[in-house]
Scaffold this active site. Structure first.
Site, PDB file in Angstrom:
ATOM      1  N   LYS A  38       0.834  -1.238   0.077  1.00 40.61           N
ATOM      2  CA  LYS A  38       0.096  -0.095  -0.195  1.00 40.61           C
ATOM      3  C   LYS A  38       0.864   1.142  -0.010  1.00 40.61           C
ATOM      4  O   LYS A  38       2.124   1.119   0.215  1.00 40.61           O
ATOM      5  CB  LYS A  38      -0.899   0.105   1.214  1.00 40.61           C
ATOM      6  CG  LYS A  38      -0.433  -0.051   2.650  1.00 40.61           C
ATOM      7  CD  LYS A  38      -1.437   0.006   3.791  1.00 40.61           C
ATOM      8  CE  LYS A  38      -0.536   0.037   4.954  1.00 40.61           C
ATOM      9  NZ  LYS A  38      -1.321  -0.536   5.932  1.00 40.61           N
ATOM     10  N   ARG A 133     -10.957   0.299  14.308  1.00 42.23           N
ATOM     11  CA  ARG A 133     -10.769   1.094  13.239  1.00 42.23           C
ATOM     12  C   ARG A 133     -11.848   0.518  12.309  1.00 42.23           C
ATOM     13  O   ARG A 133     -12.459   1.137  11.887  1.00 42.23           O
ATOM     14  CB  ARG A 133      -9.435   0.893  12.921  1.00 42.23           C
ATOM     15  CG  ARG A 133      -8.851   2.083  12.015  1.00 42.23           C
ATOM     16  CD  ARG A 133      -7.293   2.109  11.808  1.00 42.23           C
ATOM     17  NE  ARG A 133      -6.938   0.877  11.239  1.00 42.23           N
ATOM     18  CZ  ARG A 133      -5.707   0.605  10.584  1.00 42.23           C
ATOM     19  NH1 ARG A 133      -4.729   1.633  10.907  1.00 42.23           N
ATOM     20  NH2 ARG A 133      -5.444  -0.394  10.196  1.00 42.23           N
ATOM     21  N   TYR A 259      18.254  29.172  10.138  1.00 43.27           N
ATOM     22  CA  TYR A 259      17.098  29.967  10.499  1.00 43.27           C
ATOM     23  C   TYR A 259      16.915  30.008  12.186  1.00 43.27           C
ATOM     24  O   TYR A 259      16.829  28.855  12.522  1.00 43.27           O
ATOM     25  CB  TYR A 259      15.717  29.404   9.853  1.00 43.27           C
ATOM     26  CG  TYR A 259      15.705  29.591   8.295  1.00 43.27           C
ATOM     27  CD1 TYR A 259      15.816  30.940   7.999  1.00 43.27           C
ATOM     28  CD2 TYR A 259      15.780  28.941   7.594  1.00 43.27           C
ATOM     29  CE1 TYR A 259      15.687  31.131   6.399  1.00 43.27           C
ATOM     30  CE2 TYR A 259      15.637  28.988   6.079  1.00 43.27           C
ATOM     31  CZ  TYR A 259      15.664  30.544   5.608  1.00 43.27           C
ATOM     32  OH  TYR A 259      15.442  30.614   4.448  1.00 43.27           O
ATOM     33  N   MET A 307      14.536  24.321   3.864  1.00 37.51           N
ATOM     34  CA  MET A 307      13.689  23.583   2.613  1.00 37.51           C
ATOM     35  C   MET A 307      14.539  22.933   1.692  1.00 37.51           C
ATOM     36  O   MET A 307      14.046  21.745   1.459  1.00 37.51           O
ATOM     37  CB  MET A 307      12.872  24.559   1.819  1.00 37.51           C
ATOM     38  CG  MET A 307      11.999  23.970   0.847  1.00 37.51           C
ATOM     39  SD  MET A 307      11.211  25.541  -0.340  1.00 37.51           S
ATOM     40  CE  MET A 307       9.947  25.870   0.606  1.00 37.51           C
TER      41      MET A 307
HETATM   42  C1  PLP Z   1      -0.526  -1.875   6.725  1.00 40.83           C
HETATM   43  C2  PLP Z   1      -1.166  -2.940   7.047  1.00 40.83           C
HETATM   44  C3  PLP Z   1      -0.655  -4.135   7.389  1.00 40.83           C
HETATM   45  C4  PLP Z   1       0.984  -4.202   7.388  1.00 40.83           C
HETATM   46  O1  PLP Z   1       1.468  -3.359   8.621  1.00 40.83           O
HETATM   47  P1  PLP Z   1       2.893  -3.554   9.128  1.00 40.83           P
HETATM   48  O2  PLP Z   1       2.895  -2.535  10.378  1.00 40.83           O
HETATM   49  O3  PLP Z   1       3.748  -2.541   7.931  1.00 40.83           O
HETATM   50  O4  PLP Z   1       3.649  -4.760   8.820  1.00 40.83           O
HETATM   51  C5  PLP Z   1      -1.097  -5.349   7.591  1.00 40.83           C
HETATM   52  N1  PLP Z   1      -2.582  -5.386   7.705  1.00 40.83           N
HETATM   53  C6  PLP Z   1      -3.342  -4.348   7.456  1.00 40.83           C
HETATM   54  C7  PLP Z   1      -4.712  -4.434   7.380  1.00 40.83           C
HETATM   55  C8  PLP Z   1      -2.625  -3.315   7.005  1.00 40.83           C
HETATM   56  O5  PLP Z   1      -3.449  -1.913   6.986  1.00 40.83           O
END
Ligand code: PLP
Length: 370
Positions: A38, A133, A259, A307
């Site tokens: 993802k 969640r 800065y 920056m």
């Molecule tokens: C992002 C995610 C993972 C992976 O989590 P990590 O902590 O990066 O290993 C696994 N399951 C679900 C549902 C996720 O959203």
């Protein structure tokens, strides 16, 4: 002639990605492994990591366009949408691309019930075992399973939950107990573990499952840093952010840097100005003293990140100067490693956020598999 770019660049290390996904398999030998890709493979770029992660049994992600990209790369194996469909028309693409998808709320079942498809779908019914969640409550879980099981659009129901504390002292027992009770005697494959559970709870029979979901560990960051670092878990950095020293300044006691003059020298110092700033994705909140490598040697940042530039202490590195290689995180010269977790901690964040935030203007190169 193309104009010379600034010296900053990111490197993606395919051999390290392949090593890390092999670690997930080693730690969960009875399970199949989803490589979680993802957020554009945690900022690495799906197309850049794909070859290195082909040994995974499937890919897991959120966005349909990312699923499409993995199919476009020629992957015919499993792809799981971790959050399922966001709207009813997403089911068309699930059918067309043969995506597995999570089902975490009733409306997604309503959409499925109205969906016309020749090929029934494999779905992952998600239990809210305590993270609050996504997912059905334990009391609603069986009802959802029964509804799905009655749909001609569904041919296989797998069971899924997600841990909130696999990386920390609370652990997973409270959630595995809820999962066990809510799923008792329901058929179907199970998937529970994220990276932290794969690494820390490999010996716990309660997480033994059909699939594990390897996310952050794939990308060479320890989910339980600073308790453990990547060396402890035998993971390798998969992303290097590196640049060069553009200028050297000599400070006397009382001189300030950057800065806000937030840093004031207490002694004579030699510092380097580096072509890397927050517009490259380096965290502005990385305070004075954040670790950094120059020529493979460890030193630290000085003053505020601006920056496009930041300053590093060269006082004890007399051989380094203009043109020296600066490793903001990842692999440096002379086999030096600076874990992204160390930089993240200095910035009050986690490796996940830094790797996802590499800016578009940073050119990315790939160290390919041998
Ligand atoms: C992002 C995610 C993972 C992976 O989590 P990590 O902590 O990066 O290993 C696994 N399951 C679900 C549902 C996720 O959203």
């Amino acid at each position: 002639m193309r104009p010379m770019p600034r010296p900053i660049e990111a490197l993606i290390h395919q051999p390290a990605l392949a090593h890390n996904i092999a670690r997930a398999r080693e730690l969960a030998p009875d399970a199949q492994v989803f490589a979680v890709v993802k957020a554009n493979a945690y900022g690495h770029g799906i197309e850049r990591v794909f070859d290195a992660l082909r040994s995974a049994d499937g890919f897991a992600l959120l966005d349909l366009d990312e699923a499409q990209r993995i199919r476009d790369l020629g992957w015919r194996g499993p792809i799981l949408l971790l959050e399922g469909c966001f709207e009813t028309r997403d089911l068309e693409l699930c059918s067309r691309l043969k995506l597995w998808h999570a089902v975490h709320q009733e409306q997604q079942i309503d959409w499925l019930a109205m969906h016309k498809t020749h090929e029934p779908h494999r779905v992952f019914l998600k239990l809210n075992s305590g993270m609050n969640r996504l997912g059905f409550t334990p009391s609603a879980f069986r009802g959802a399973w029964t509804r799905l099981n009655a749909l001609p659009q569904v041919d296989e129901i797998s069971l899924m939950t997600h841990f909130s504390d696999a990386d920390g002292p609370r652990g997973i027992a409270h959630q595995t107990a809820v999962f066990k009770e809510a799923t008792a005697d329901l058929p179907g494959a199970r998937t529970l573990s994220n990276s932290a559970a794969i690494l820390r709870h490999a010996q716990d029979p309660a997480v033994r499952a059909d699939w594990v979901r390897s996310g952050i560990m794939t990308y060479g960051s320890a989910p339980d840093y600073p308790e453990h670092g990547i060396a402890h878990w035998n993971l390798k950095p998969t992303m290097t952010l590196r640049s060069k020293v553009l200028a050297v300044q000599h400070l006397k006691e009382g001189d300030s840097v950057g800065y806000g003059s937030s840093f004031v020298a207490q002694r004579t110092m030699r510092i380097g100005t580096v072509a890397c700033g927050y517009a490259d994705g380096y965290p502005r909140h990385a305070g004075h003293g954040t670790p950094v490598l120059v020529g493979g040697a460890r030193t630290s940042t000085i003053g505020r990140v601006s920056m496009d530039m930041l300053a590093v202490d060269l006082t004890d590195l007399p051989a380094e100067g203009i043109g020296s290689e600066v490793t903001l995180w990842g692999k440096g010269p002379k086999d030096a490693v600076l874990s992204i977790d160390e930089v993240a901690q200095a910035a009050g964040t986690i490796g996940y956020e830094l790797m996802c935030a590499i800016a578009k203007r940073v050119p990315v190169h790939v160290e390919t598999l041998a």
